[in-house]
Design a protein around this motif. Structure first.
Motif, PDB file in Angstrom:
ATOM      1  N   LEU A  22      55.851  29.205 -14.358  1.00  8.77           N
ATOM      2  CA  LEU A  22      57.156  29.688 -13.899  1.00  8.77           C
ATOM      3  C   LEU A  22      58.187  29.589 -15.008  1.00  8.77           C
ATOM      4  CD1 LEU A  22      57.296  28.178 -10.282  1.00  8.77           C
ATOM      5  CD2 LEU A  22      57.357  30.620 -10.849  1.00  8.77           C
ATOM      6  N   ALA A  23      58.184  28.463 -15.712  1.00 11.80           N
ATOM      7  CA  ALA A  23      59.148  28.280 -16.801  1.00 11.80           C
ATOM      8  C   ALA A  23      58.895  29.279 -17.925  1.00 11.80           C
ATOM      9  CB  ALA A  23      59.074  26.846 -17.320  1.00 11.80           C
ATOM     10  N   ALA A  24      57.631  29.488 -18.277  1.00  7.97           N
ATOM     11  CA  ALA A  24      57.298  30.404 -19.374  1.00  7.97           C
ATOM     12  C   ALA A  24      57.656  31.846 -19.021  1.00  7.97           C
ATOM     13  CB  ALA A  24      55.815  30.290 -19.712  1.00  7.97           C
ATOM     14  N   ASP A  82      51.863  30.241 -24.199  1.00  8.57           N
ATOM     15  CA  ASP A  82      52.741  29.160 -24.640  1.00  8.57           C
ATOM     16  C   ASP A  82      51.868  27.938 -24.905  1.00  8.57           C
ATOM     17  OD1 ASP A  82      54.895  27.639 -25.263  1.00  8.57           O
ATOM     18  OD2 ASP A  82      55.817  27.653 -23.284  1.00  8.57           O
ATOM     19  N   PRO A  83      51.299  27.832 -26.108  1.00  3.43           N
ATOM     20  CA  PRO A  83      50.310  26.785 -26.387  1.00  3.43           C
ATOM     21  C   PRO A  83      50.900  25.375 -26.303  1.00  3.43           C
ATOM     22  CG  PRO A  83      50.279  28.508 -28.069  1.00  3.43           C
ATOM     23  CD  PRO A  83      51.519  28.715 -27.258  1.00  3.43           C
ATOM     24  N   GLY A  84      50.009  24.440 -26.120  1.00  2.00           N
ATOM     25  CA  GLY A  84      50.382  23.031 -26.096  1.00  2.00           C
ATOM     26  C   GLY A  84      49.142  22.188 -26.353  1.00  2.00           C
ATOM     27  N   PRO A  85      49.318  20.877 -26.473  1.00  2.00           N
ATOM     28  CA  PRO A  85      48.188  20.013 -26.826  1.00  2.00           C
ATOM     29  C   PRO A  85      47.175  19.872 -25.694  1.00  2.00           C
ATOM     30  CG  PRO A  85      50.138  18.702 -26.361  1.00  2.00           C
ATOM     31  CD  PRO A  85      50.582  20.132 -26.367  1.00  2.00           C
ATOM     32  N   SER A  86      45.918  19.809 -26.078  1.00  2.00           N
ATOM     33  CA  SER A  86      44.859  19.478 -25.130  1.00  2.00           C
ATOM     34  C   SER A  86      44.922  17.989 -24.826  1.00  2.00           C
ATOM     35  CB  SER A  86      43.496  19.833 -25.715  1.00  2.00           C
ATOM     36  OG  SER A  86      43.200  18.972 -26.813  1.00  2.00           O
ATOM     37  N   LEU A  87      44.078  17.539 -23.904  1.00  2.00           N
ATOM     38  CA  LEU A  87      43.996  16.112 -23.612  1.00  2.00           C
ATOM     39  C   LEU A  87      43.655  15.333 -24.878  1.00  2.00           C
ATOM     40  CD1 LEU A  87      43.776  13.657 -21.703  1.00  2.00           C
ATOM     41  CD2 LEU A  87      41.419  14.365 -21.218  1.00  2.00           C
ATOM     42  N   MET A  88      42.717  15.821 -25.673  1.00  2.00           N
ATOM     43  CA  MET A  88      42.345  15.149 -26.917  1.00  2.00           C
ATOM     44  C   MET A  88      43.509  15.109 -27.903  1.00  2.00           C
ATOM     45  SD  MET A  88      39.584  16.346 -29.815  1.00  2.00           S
ATOM     46  CE  MET A  88      40.686  17.702 -30.283  1.00  2.00           C
ATOM     47  N   ASP A  89      44.188  16.241 -28.076  1.00  2.00           N
ATOM     48  CA  ASP A  89      45.320  16.307 -29.009  1.00  2.00           C
ATOM     49  C   ASP A  89      46.393  15.291 -28.629  1.00  2.00           C
ATOM     50  OD1 ASP A  89      44.096  18.442 -30.326  1.00  2.00           O
ATOM     51  OD2 ASP A  89      45.108  19.930 -29.093  1.00  2.00           O
ATOM     52  N   LEU A 135      57.765  19.632 -19.970  1.00  2.00           N
ATOM     53  CA  LEU A 135      58.294  20.816 -19.295  1.00  2.00           C
ATOM     54  C   LEU A 135      59.752  20.627 -18.899  1.00  2.00           C
ATOM     55  CD1 LEU A 135      55.292  21.775 -16.959  1.00  2.00           C
ATOM     56  CD2 LEU A 135      55.937  22.805 -19.148  1.00  2.00           C
ATOM     57  N   LEU A 136      60.095  19.453 -18.384  1.00  2.00           N
ATOM     58  CA  LEU A 136      61.486  19.211 -17.985  1.00  2.00           C
ATOM     59  C   LEU A 136      62.421  19.284 -19.176  1.00  2.00           C
ATOM     60  CD1 LEU A 136      61.354  16.319 -15.336  1.00  2.00           C
ATOM     61  CD2 LEU A 136      61.324  18.797 -14.982  1.00  2.00           C
ATOM     62  N   GLU A 137      62.000  18.753 -20.302  1.00  2.00           N
ATOM     63  CA  GLU A 137      62.848  18.768 -21.498  1.00  2.00           C
ATOM     64  C   GLU A 137      63.090  20.184 -22.013  1.00  2.00           C
ATOM     65  OE1 GLU A 137      61.023  16.292 -24.392  1.00  2.00           O
ATOM     66  OE2 GLU A 137      61.449  14.415 -23.332  1.00  2.00           O
ATOM     67  N   ALA A 138      62.152  21.078 -21.781  1.00  2.00           N
ATOM     68  CA  ALA A 138      62.239  22.428 -22.340  1.00  2.00           C
ATOM     69  C   ALA A 138      62.553  23.493 -21.284  1.00  2.00           C
ATOM     70  CB  ALA A 138      60.929  22.767 -23.045  1.00  2.00           C
ATOM     71  N   LEU A 139      63.079  23.090 -20.126  1.00  2.00           N
ATOM     72  CA  LEU A 139      63.382  24.084 -19.091  1.00  2.00           C
ATOM     73  C   LEU A 139      64.352  25.131 -19.615  1.00  2.00           C
ATOM     74  CD1 LEU A 139      63.824  22.001 -15.807  1.00  2.00           C
ATOM     75  CD2 LEU A 139      61.984  23.611 -16.332  1.00  2.00           C
ATOM     76  N   PRO A 140      64.129  26.384 -19.281  1.00  2.00           N
ATOM     77  CA  PRO A 140      65.077  27.428 -19.693  1.00  2.00           C
ATOM     78  C   PRO A 140      66.436  27.205 -19.031  1.00  2.00           C
ATOM     79  CG  PRO A 140      63.006  28.374 -18.893  1.00  2.00           C
ATOM     80  CD  PRO A 140      62.988  26.928 -18.540  1.00  2.00           C
ATOM     81  N   PRO A 141      67.490  27.736 -19.617  1.00  2.00           N
ATOM     82  CA  PRO A 141      68.798  27.669 -18.961  1.00  2.00           C
ATOM     83  C   PRO A 141      68.742  28.304 -17.570  1.00  2.00           C
ATOM     84  CG  PRO A 141      69.011  28.440 -21.223  1.00  2.00           C
ATOM     85  CD  PRO A 141      67.544  28.407 -20.920  1.00  2.00           C
ATOM     86  N   ASN A 142      69.489  27.718 -16.644  1.00  2.00           N
ATOM     87  CA  ASN A 142      69.605  28.222 -15.269  1.00  2.00           C
ATOM     88  C   ASN A 142      68.344  27.988 -14.430  1.00  2.00           C
ATOM     89  OD1 ASN A 142      72.210  29.240 -15.896  1.00  2.00           O
ATOM     90  ND2 ASN A 142      71.243  31.050 -16.816  1.00  2.00           N
ATOM     91  N   VAL A 143      67.433  27.126 -14.908  1.00  2.00           N
ATOM     92  CA  VAL A 143      66.302  26.676 -14.097  1.00  2.00           C
ATOM     93  C   VAL A 143      66.500  25.198 -13.791  1.00  2.00           C
ATOM     94  CG1 VAL A 143      63.813  26.291 -13.989  1.00  2.00           C
ATOM     95  CG2 VAL A 143      64.697  28.376 -15.028  1.00  2.00           C
ATOM     96  N   VAL A 144      66.506  24.860 -12.510  1.00  2.00           N
ATOM     97  CA  VAL A 144      66.726  23.476 -12.075  1.00  2.00           C
ATOM     98  C   VAL A 144      65.515  23.016 -11.269  1.00  2.00           C
ATOM     99  CG1 VAL A 144      68.180  21.935 -10.693  1.00  2.00           C
ATOM    100  CG2 VAL A 144      69.230  23.795 -12.022  1.00  2.00           C
ATOM    101  N   VAL A 145      64.986  21.837 -11.598  1.00  2.00           N
ATOM    102  CA  VAL A 145      63.827  21.275 -10.897  1.00  2.00           C
ATOM    103  C   VAL A 145      64.267  20.048 -10.109  1.00  2.00           C
ATOM    104  CG1 VAL A 145      61.621  20.100 -11.197  1.00  2.00           C
ATOM    105  CG2 VAL A 145      62.122  22.156 -12.523  1.00  2.00           C
ATOM    106  N   THR A 146      63.880  19.995  -8.835  1.00  2.00           N
ATOM    107  CA  THR A 146      64.143  18.837  -7.985  1.00  2.00           C
ATOM    108  C   THR A 146      62.814  18.292  -7.485  1.00  2.00           C
ATOM    109  OG1 THR A 146      66.246  19.779  -7.261  1.00  2.00           O
ATOM    110  CG2 THR A 146      65.327  17.990  -5.929  1.00  2.00           C
TER     111      THR A 146
END
Length: 634
Positions: A22-24, A82-89, A135-146
């Motif tokens: 959703l964020a991406a 939107d790549p990110g680290p694997s469990l090993m990484d 994900l919380l640190e990089a949320l797009p503007p105008n997206v709020v998570v509760t």
């Protein structure tokens, strides 16, 4: 700016993946409206069935280099990559290193975690927590998570197409879209189980060690088992291995390897004795040493999507229905793939053109499926010796690797072609009778061959046999009963020449409910949705394989048969219309887990964007101009 609201009910790995998508997708869309995302789950965000506080001796069943929560360039039609680290990484980045069979954060010593290491599930839980924080640190503007740390109680339809979400905390809120990702749940105990539980409790005054543990959730329930008890473990699959580890390593015992890498067990004195038994009486086959890297898969030559499409067309011409029969239509070609992989491992190169399996290869696959078919065991001892030899042979094959060893190359086919099998069987792809037989007979066998624990678990099993702490039940299909005179469980042979029996104090059911039975469900949330007509069980004719009814987009179907375009069910709640939903997303394999999360996110945000465009058009309708024209015309 208008704001829209999405509720994600359940927030384990599946919900975490949906939040990431959703964020991406929102970031790429960059719309002129805001998005509120409500996450509902009583546990730690993202961890689900992998809590970080569980014991370290409970291991993940996939190697560290293959587990990811992020998309890569193999993932199709799931939104932006939107790549990110694997469990090993991640584990390497935060300083985890391997020390023997354990893992710890350390700057010095130990060994670097490898892509083929099986990490504790507690680390998997910490990885999911890391992903959530990222994900919380990089949320797009105008997206709020509760985050609502509670259970959902119900969902009600609102006039106009929205939904009211009711939480057991008393909070209520309206949502434009709802996604059900509640993961593993518990179905009601059967009447037979309830009766057995009541009988067991009534006899505890006679035998204080007597217990019936129908579910091992949480695993801490095993702590109540006295060390002087004998424990019968019903089932020899993945859950059984966890139970065995908890009652041995978790009780202070240790495994150590000799010069030949054979394991031996050093008891702590706190372990109960164990009896393991199942319908076939043999353990799951071990996962082989991985030689395929993080994204390597066997590529089918025969069991392909075009072939499945052709066989469907043929069945439709012959019967008027596209539904297939697994035994008649699919299984022979899966066997052909296994034989081809076996032969390919033997030769290193093989042309698939005009290939037909040799009789000896068919016989090998048949023996893998039914290792004791046609064998008659006279005694309990002869059966136990045969099972022990079977496990030793399997471990030897597992050490050979999933490419180099022909047996493991063949059985790994069943894991690697899982997506093709889903393509054939999902959404009622099998006839009613075939679907029933597929789940009851074929799937357990395929899982036993291809979805086992790391080979080290079967090596530990052999060490416990050697130490005299573990034994196998008396033959296949042994009959279980509760002897009220002895106040103990009794397991009696049914297929031995000389009848034999085992007695034990504690019965532990080694299984996890992977399909939701809506008619008998412990979750008040799902029961209320069913009672309210928001959902209905998936049915294939008169057969109910479990799960919520969904269409091919994963939108739920309500009690009236209407597709709810703004309600989705992903993962285990839809295990039934979908096959094998409970595997974690893998690196570089176009993971179906990530595909479904991405398609759901794309669909949700496209629908919101369309709603917003309509509201924009209504807001800018030139009503004043039409009035002026009307006055002028008058």
């Amino acid at each position: 700016m208008r704001n829209y609201r999405v509720a994600i009910v359940g927030f384990g790995p599946r919900g975490l993946s949906l939040l990431e998508r959703l964020a991406a997708v929102y970031r790429e869309l960059a719309p002129g409206w805001g998005l509120a995302i409500d996450l509902v789950d009583p546990g730690e965000p993202g961890q689900g069935a992998h809590p970080a506080d569980q014991p370290d001796h409970l291991l993940a069943n996939t190697v560290s280099g293959q587990v990811t929560m992020f998309t890569d360039d193999s993932v199709r039609q799931a939104g932006p990559i939107d790549p990110g680290p694997s469990l090993m990484d991640w584990a390497r980045a935060v300083g985890y290193r391997r020390f023997g069979s354990g893992f710890a954060q350390a700057q010095l010593g130990g060994e670097v975690i490898g892509e083929n290491d099986y990490l504790p599930r507690s680390l998997l839980g910490r990885y999911f927590s890391y992903v959530y924080g990222r994900l919380l640190e990089a949320l797009p503007p105008n997206v709020v998570v509760t985050y609502h740390r509670c259970l959902a109680k119900d969902v009600h339809r609102r006039p106009g197409g929205d939904y009211e979400v009711v939480l057991d905390s008393g909070v209520r809120f309206d949502a434009n879209h709802v996604v059900i990702v509640t993961g593993h749940g518990d179905n009601d105990l059967t009447e037979a189980d309830i009766n057995l539980l009541n009988r067991t409790q009534a006899l505890q005054a006679v035998n204080p060690r007597l217990r019936f543990i129908a579910r091992v959730k949480p695993f801490s329930v095993l702590q109540s088992i006295p060390k002087d008890a004998t424990v019968g473990i019903q089932g020899i699959g993945l859950t059984a291995y966890d139970i065995i580890a908890d009652l041995t390593i978790g009780r202070g015992g240790e495994f150590h390897a000799d010069a030949d890498q054979r394991l031996h067990y050093r008891a702590s004195g706190q372990e109960p004795r164990l009896v393991v038994f199942s319908r076939q009486g043999i353990p799951f086959c071990a996962r082989a040493t991985n030689e395929k890297g993080v994204g390597g898969l066997y590529k089918p030559r025969f069991f392909t999507r075009p072939w499945i499409d052709r066989i469907r067309e043929e069945r439709h011409r012959d019967t008027g229905s596209e539904q297939l029969d697994f035994d008649r239509d699919l299984w022979p070609v899966l066997v052909k793939e296994m034989c081809f992989a076996y032969r390919l491992s033997e030769t290193g190169e093989l042309d698939a053109t005009d290939y037909e399996p040799l009789p000896r290869h068919r016989a090998i696959v048949e023996k893998l499926l039914f290792p004791f078919k046609g064998k008659i065991f006279d005694t309990d001892e002869s059966f136990a010796a045969a099972v022990k030899q079977h496990v030793e042979d399997d471990v030897a094959h597992a050490k050979g690797g999933n490419v180099s060893d022909p047996v493991k190359a063949a059985t790994d086919v069943l894991r690697d072609v899982r997506d093709y099998l889903r393509y054939a069987v999902d959404y009622g792809g099998l006839t009613e009778s075939s679907h029933r037989a597929f789940l009851g007979e074929a799937v357990p066998n395929m899982y036993r061959l291809s979805a086992g624990a790391p080979k080290e678990r079967n090596m530990e099993l052999l060490a416990l046999l050697e130490a005299g702490l573990l034994s196998f039940g008396p033959g296949p299909n042994a009959q279980l009963d509760l002897d009220e005179q002895q106040a103990r469980f009794v397991l009696r042979s049914t297929r031995l020449g000389q009848p034999a029996s085992r007695t034990f104090d504690v019965l532990v059911r080694a299984r996890t409910d992977c399909a939701v039975e809506l008619s008998g469900q412990t979750s008040p949330f799902l029961r209320n949705l069913l009672d309210g007509g928001i959902i209905r069980p998936f049915m294939n004719g008169a057969f109910s394989p479990g799960g919520l009814d969904v269409d091919s987009a994963q939108n739920v179907v309500d009690a009236q048969g209407r597709v709810q375009k703004r309600v989705w069910a992903l993962g285990i709640p839809a295990e039934g219309p979908n096959f094998c939903t409970y595997v974690l997303p893998r690196v570089q394999v176009n993971s179906r887990f990530l595909q479904f999360s991405g398609r759901c996110a794309v669909s949700i945000l496209a629908d919101i964007d369309a709603q917003d465009a309509v509201l924009d058009a209504q807001a800018h309708r030139p009503e004043d101009v039409s009035i002026a024209v009307e006055q002028h015309d008058g």
